[in-house]
Design an enzyme around this catalytic site. Structure first.
Site, PDB file in Angstrom:
ATOM      1  N   HIS A  80      -5.317 -13.863   9.853  1.00 44.25           N
ATOM      2  CA  HIS A  80      -4.352 -12.777   9.767  1.00 44.25           C
ATOM      3  C   HIS A  80      -4.937 -11.593  10.509  1.00 44.25           C
ATOM      4  O   HIS A  80      -4.290 -10.410  10.093  1.00 44.25           O
ATOM      5  CB  HIS A  80      -4.053 -12.699   8.513  1.00 44.25           C
ATOM      6  N   ARG A  86       1.267 -10.690   5.964  1.00 43.19           N
ATOM      7  CA  ARG A  86       2.922 -10.991   6.040  1.00 43.19           C
ATOM      8  C   ARG A  86       3.593 -10.272   7.473  1.00 43.19           C
ATOM      9  O   ARG A  86       4.839 -10.609   7.623  1.00 43.19           O
ATOM     10  CB  ARG A  86       3.454 -10.176   4.883  1.00 43.19           C
ATOM     11  N   ARG A 135      23.138  15.266  -7.892  1.00 42.89           N
ATOM     12  CA  ARG A 135      22.652  14.048  -7.845  1.00 42.89           C
ATOM     13  C   ARG A 135      23.038  13.234  -8.989  1.00 42.89           C
ATOM     14  O   ARG A 135      22.406  13.541 -10.182  1.00 42.89           O
ATOM     15  CB  ARG A 135      21.087  13.784  -7.540  1.00 42.89           C
ATOM     16  N   PRO A 191       0.838  -1.220  -0.009  1.00 44.87           N
ATOM     17  CA  PRO A 191       0.179  -0.004   0.035  1.00 44.87           C
ATOM     18  C   PRO A 191       0.763   1.286   0.116  1.00 44.87           C
ATOM     19  O   PRO A 191       1.590   1.315   0.766  1.00 44.87           O
ATOM     20  CB  PRO A 191      -0.900  -0.241   1.362  1.00 44.87           C
ATOM     21  N   GLU A 192       0.603   2.190  -0.831  1.00 41.77           N
ATOM     22  CA  GLU A 192       1.567   3.327  -1.012  1.00 41.77           C
ATOM     23  C   GLU A 192       0.485   4.594  -0.463  1.00 41.77           C
ATOM     24  O   GLU A 192      -0.663   4.291   0.054  1.00 41.77           O
ATOM     25  CB  GLU A 192       1.870   3.722  -2.510  1.00 41.77           C
TER      26      GLU A 192
END
Length: 270
Positions: free
Chosen positions: A90, A109, A151, A2-3
Site C-alpha cells: 500500500h 484505501r 440555519r 485523519p482530521e
C-alpha cells in the site's frame, strides 16, 4: 479518517526532514488514487522544496515551479523512512530527496490524493471555498453568528461543514460541544452569542490540545514519525456511550446524527 490535528501533526513531523532539500525523484507506484496522479507532478523533480504548509486537511508542498497538493484520504499516512526500506503493497508514492531522505505515502484505501498545480494552490477548486482555519483569529464568535443566521440544521452538523470552518471532524465536534454545554441537535440558528463564544473557544482548545498530543489514535492513523497520536486518552465523550459523564456522572447518550456517532450528556448539554 485523519482530521486536521492528524494532518498538522504529520506536517510538523515531516517538515524538518525534507524542507530545503532538492527532490531527486518522485516514485509513483500506484497512480490510481481518488484522482489519478498527474504526470505533471514530476515537474517537482530537481527542484528544492521550499515549504510544507497545511490548508484544512490538504498538505501543500511548495516548489518554485508549482505545488503538490496532497490529501491523506480515509486511511493515508506519510512518514520518513529508513534508507533502502522496501515499499509494502500500500506504499503508493515516495518523495526521494537528493541526500537519500525519503517521504513515503501509504494509503490502503486509495482515497487520498497527490495533485499538481502551477497556480496559487489556495485558489484551487478543492481549497478556495474552504472556511477559515479554526486556530486563527478569523474564526471568532462574530463570524460564527453570522454564518449561523437562519440555519435550521443541527449545530453539530453546522460546525462540521468545511465551508463554515475547516478541521472540526466528528470526534472534535463531540468534544467541543460537550465542553461548551451545547446539545448537538440544537438548531445552529438558535444558539446564543454567549454559547457560540464558549463553542469557539472549545473548538480552539480541543484542536490545539490534540495537535500538541499528536492527534487522535484511530485504527489507521500514524504521525509523520510513524508513531500513533495519544489524544484519545483524554476524550470526554466520544467513544464513551453509556459510561458516566465526567461532570455529572449521568450515563452518556449515543445517537446517529448525519450518519455519524454522536455522544453527549443529556444533563450537561442543553
Amino acid at each position: 479518517m485523519p482530521e486536521l490535528p492528524e494532518v498538522e501533526t504529520t506536517r510538523r513531523g515531516i517538515e524538518p526532514h525534507i524542507v530545503g532539500k532538492r527532490i531527486k525523484a518522485l516514485h509513483v507506484r500506484q497512480p490510481k488514487l481518488r484522482w489519478p496522479v498527474p504526470d505533471a507532478i514530476h515537474q517537482a523533480e530537481g527542484k528544492k522544496l521550499q515549504a510544507v504548509e497545511r490548508r484544512g486537511k490538504y498538505l501543500l508542498f511548495r516548489f518554485s515551479s508549482g505545488t503538490i497538493i496532497a490529501h491523506l484520504g480515509m486511511s493515508g499516512s506519510m512518514r520518513i523512512i529508513a534508507k533502502g526500506e522496501p515499499p509494502m503493497f500500500h506504499d503508493h508514492v515516495d518523495m526521494e530527496c537528493s541526500d537519500g531522505t525519503t517521504l513515503r505515502y501509504c494509503d490502503p484505501r486509495r482515497f487520498g490524493a497527490w495533485l499538481w498545480t502551477t497556480d496559487d494552490p489556495l485558489q484551487h477548486a478543492l481549497i478556495e471555498k474552504l472556511g477559515p482555519e479554526p486556530l486563527t483569529d478569523a474564526f471568532n464568535v462574530d463570524y460564527l453568528l453570522e454564518k449561523a443566521k437562519g440555519r435550521k440544521s443541527a449545530v453539530k452538523t453546522f460546525i462540521m461543514d468545511s465551508h463554515v470552518v475547516v478541521g472540526v471532524g466528528n470526534i472534535y465536534a463531540n468534544e467541543a460541544l460537550f465542553m461548551a454545554g451545547i446539545h448537538p441537535k440544537r438548531a445552529a440558528g438558535r444558539v446564543s452569542e454567549a454559547r457560540y463564544e464558549k463553542l469557539v473557544q472549545a473548538i480552539k482548545t480541543v484542536l490545539a490540545a490534540s495537535i500538541e498530543m499528536g492527534g487522535t489514535t484511530l485504527r489507521d492513523f500514524v504521525g509523520g514519525d510513524g508513531k500513533p497520536g495519544y489524544f484519545k486518552q483524554t476524550l470526554r465523550v466520544y467513544g464513551r456511550a453509556g459510561q458516566p459523564c465526567l461532570t455529572c456522572k449521568a450515563p452518556l447518550t449515543e445517537i446517529r446524527l448525519g450518519q455519524r456517532s454522536t455522544v453527549f450528556c443529556k444533563l450537561c448539554q442543553t
